[in-house]
Design a protein around this motif. Structure first.
Motif, mmCIF file in Angstrom:
data_model
loop_
_atom_site.group_PDB
_atom_site.id
_atom_site.type_symbol
_atom_site.label_atom_id
_atom_site.label_comp_id
_atom_site.label_asym_id
_atom_site.label_seq_id
_atom_site.Cartn_x
_atom_site.Cartn_y
_atom_site.Cartn_z
ATOM 1 N N PHE A 73 66.730 42.011 42.357
ATOM 2 C CA PHE A 73 65.691 41.226 43.019
ATOM 3 C C PHE A 73 64.425 41.147 42.162
ATOM 4 O O PHE A 73 63.734 40.128 42.181
ATOM 5 N N THR A 74 64.124 42.186 41.402
ATOM 6 C CA THR A 74 62.994 42.102 40.466
ATOM 7 C C THR A 74 63.245 40.977 39.471
ATOM 8 O O THR A 74 62.340 40.179 39.182
ATOM 9 N N ALA A 75 64.465 40.894 38.972
ATOM 10 C CA ALA A 75 64.816 39.820 38.030
ATOM 11 C C ALA A 75 64.696 38.449 38.692
ATOM 12 O O ALA A 75 64.215 37.494 38.068
ATOM 13 N N ILE A 76 65.115 38.348 39.934
ATOM 14 C CA ILE A 76 65.008 37.073 40.655
ATOM 15 C C ILE A 76 63.535 36.671 40.795
ATOM 16 O O ILE A 76 63.183 35.500 40.611
ATOM 17 N N ILE A 77 62.675 37.620 41.094
ATOM 18 C CA ILE A 77 61.241 37.334 41.198
ATOM 19 C C ILE A 77 60.694 36.886 39.841
ATOM 20 O O ILE A 77 59.923 35.924 39.755
ATOM 21 N N CYS A 78 61.106 37.558 38.768
ATOM 22 C CA CYS A 78 60.663 37.177 37.422
ATOM 23 C C CYS A 78 61.069 35.744 37.093
ATOM 24 O O CYS A 78 60.267 34.966 36.567
ATOM 25 N N ILE A 79 62.303 35.394 37.403
ATOM 26 C CA ILE A 79 62.799 34.047 37.120
ATOM 27 C C ILE A 79 62.081 33.014 37.984
ATOM 28 O O ILE A 79 61.682 31.953 37.504
ATOM 29 N N SER A 80 61.866 33.338 39.245
ATOM 30 C CA SER A 80 61.217 32.389 40.162
ATOM 31 C C SER A 80 59.788 32.067 39.726
ATOM 32 O O SER A 80 59.279 30.986 40.018
ATOM 33 N N ALA A 81 59.148 32.988 39.036
ATOM 34 C CA ALA A 81 57.780 32.753 38.559
ATOM 35 C C ALA A 81 57.744 31.675 37.483
ATOM 36 O O ALA A 81 56.723 31.015 37.288
ATOM 37 N N GLN A 82 58.865 31.496 36.787
ATOM 38 C CA GLN A 82 58.903 30.521 35.687
ATOM 39 C C GLN A 82 59.223 29.106 36.174
ATOM 40 O O GLN A 82 59.054 28.152 35.435
ATOM 41 N N ILE A 83 59.677 29.000 37.397
ATOM 42 C CA ILE A 83 59.925 27.680 37.989
ATOM 43 C C ILE A 83 58.586 27.267 38.596
ATOM 44 O O ILE A 83 58.273 27.613 39.732
ATOM 45 N N SER A 84 57.786 26.588 37.790
ATOM 46 C CA SER A 84 56.408 26.365 38.203
ATOM 47 C C SER A 84 55.916 24.967 37.869
ATOM 48 O O SER A 84 56.360 24.342 36.917
ATOM 49 N N VAL A 85 54.982 24.530 38.703
ATOM 50 C CA VAL A 85 54.314 23.245 38.508
ATOM 51 C C VAL A 85 52.820 23.553 38.370
ATOM 52 O O VAL A 85 52.218 24.132 39.280
ATOM 53 N N PRO A 86 52.226 23.187 37.235
ATOM 54 C CA PRO A 86 50.796 23.476 37.036
ATOM 55 C C PRO A 86 49.922 22.732 38.050
ATOM 56 O O PRO A 86 50.244 21.623 38.462
ATOM 57 N N MET A 87 48.841 23.368 38.416
ATOM 58 C CA MET A 87 47.860 22.765 39.315
ATOM 59 C C MET A 87 46.497 22.791 38.620
ATOM 60 O O MET A 87 46.269 23.603 37.723
ATOM 61 N N PRO A 88 45.582 21.941 39.048
ATOM 62 C CA PRO A 88 44.303 21.794 38.322
ATOM 63 C C PRO A 88 43.431 23.047 38.251
ATOM 64 O O PRO A 88 42.653 23.184 37.326
ATOM 65 N N GLY A 90 44.400 26.291 38.004
ATOM 66 C CA GLY A 90 44.960 27.438 37.305
ATOM 67 C C GLY A 90 45.936 28.286 38.092
ATOM 68 O O GLY A 90 46.433 29.283 37.581
ATOM 69 N N VAL A 91 46.190 27.945 39.339
ATOM 70 C CA VAL A 91 47.186 28.657 40.143
ATOM 71 C C VAL A 91 48.336 27.684 40.370
ATOM 72 O O VAL A 91 48.198 26.723 41.125
ATOM 73 N N PRO A 92 49.483 27.908 39.698
ATOM 74 C CA PRO A 92 50.584 26.948 39.790
ATOM 75 C C PRO A 92 51.411 27.099 41.062
ATOM 76 O O PRO A 92 51.373 28.139 41.721
ATOM 77 N N VAL A 93 52.156 26.079 41.367
ATOM 78 C CA VAL A 93 53.148 26.136 42.442
ATOM 79 C C VAL A 93 54.390 26.767 41.825
ATOM 80 O O VAL A 93 54.877 26.301 40.798
ATOM 81 N N THR A 94 54.879 27.850 42.423
ATOM 82 C CA THR A 94 56.088 28.511 41.925
ATOM 83 C C THR A 94 57.043 28.788 43.080
ATOM 84 O O THR A 94 56.699 28.580 44.240
ATOM 85 N N LEU A 95 58.208 29.302 42.734
ATOM 86 C CA LEU A 95 59.175 29.730 43.756
ATOM 87 C C LEU A 95 59.051 31.218 44.068
ATOM 88 O O LEU A 95 59.896 31.779 44.750
ATOM 89 N N GLN A 96 57.998 31.847 43.578
ATOM 90 C CA GLN A 96 57.829 33.284 43.794
ATOM 91 C C GLN A 96 57.744 33.651 45.269
ATOM 92 O O GLN A 96 58.322 34.657 45.675
#
Length: 177
Positions: free
Chosen positions: A16-31, A33-39
């Motif tokens: 599950f730690t690995a799943i959280i790490c991967i989900s952080a990389q699925i991201s959409v930048p926002m203006p 500095g806090v991106p939309v992620t699957l975290q």
């Protein structure tokens, strides 16, 4: 037999730690500095699947791995600068989310499980807003408008889907959760 159970718990928490790490990389930048992620989804799923104790191990491991400099935070960031940057409040807020979902795992009624998870979302957002406000020297209200309100619907849906998926996963035979 207890050793096998302990090793199994550590292994599942690590997955599950690995799943959280991967989900952080699925991201959409926002203006701001806090991106939309699957975290949020991954953290809630971890809590609902593993319960409070094991899921807490997962999120603490995630934070420590990132603090050590491994690029596990959103947009492949790592280290103290990333952890204490604009997204840091949300990363620490994941502790509240994972514990809320982890404690909710023992609740029988689905709606109460989801509402308990929503409490974790609220605490996570309060932590994130407060930290962002402190760093940027902006008001709590303007910080909420910039880095919380745009994410609320996604986070609510994430918690609901995480709870529903966790119920399905728990029904799979021989899955150690």
């Amino acid at each position: 037999m207890k050793n096998k159970k302990t090793i199994q718990s550590i292994a599942v928490a690590s997955v599950f730690t690995a799943i959280i790490c991967i989900s952080a990389q699925i991201s959409v930048p926002m203006p701001y500095g806090v991106p939309v992620t699957l975290q949020t989804f991954a953290v809630a799923l971890c809590g609902y699947c593993l319960g409070a104790k094991k899921s807490l191990m997962s999120i603490v491991a995630y934070i420590l791995i990132g603090l050590a400099g491994v690029p596990v935070f959103s947009n492949f960031n790592g280290g103290a600068a990333a952890l204490f940057g604009k997204t840091g409040g949300f990363i620490f807020g994941f502790i509240f989310l994972i514990l809320s979902c982890g404690f909710a795992e023992k609740i029988d009624r689905k709606i109460l499980k989801i509402l308990t998870g929503m409490g974790g979302i609220i605490l996570c957002h309060i932590t994130g807003i407060s930290w962002f406000s402190f760093l940027t020297k902006s008001s709590l209200f303007s910080s909420a408008v910039m880095v919380s309100i745009p994410f609320i619907l996604k986070d609510v849906v994430s918690v609901v889907l995480a709870e529903l998926l966790s119920e399905r996963l728990k029904k799979i035979k021989n899955l150690p959760i």
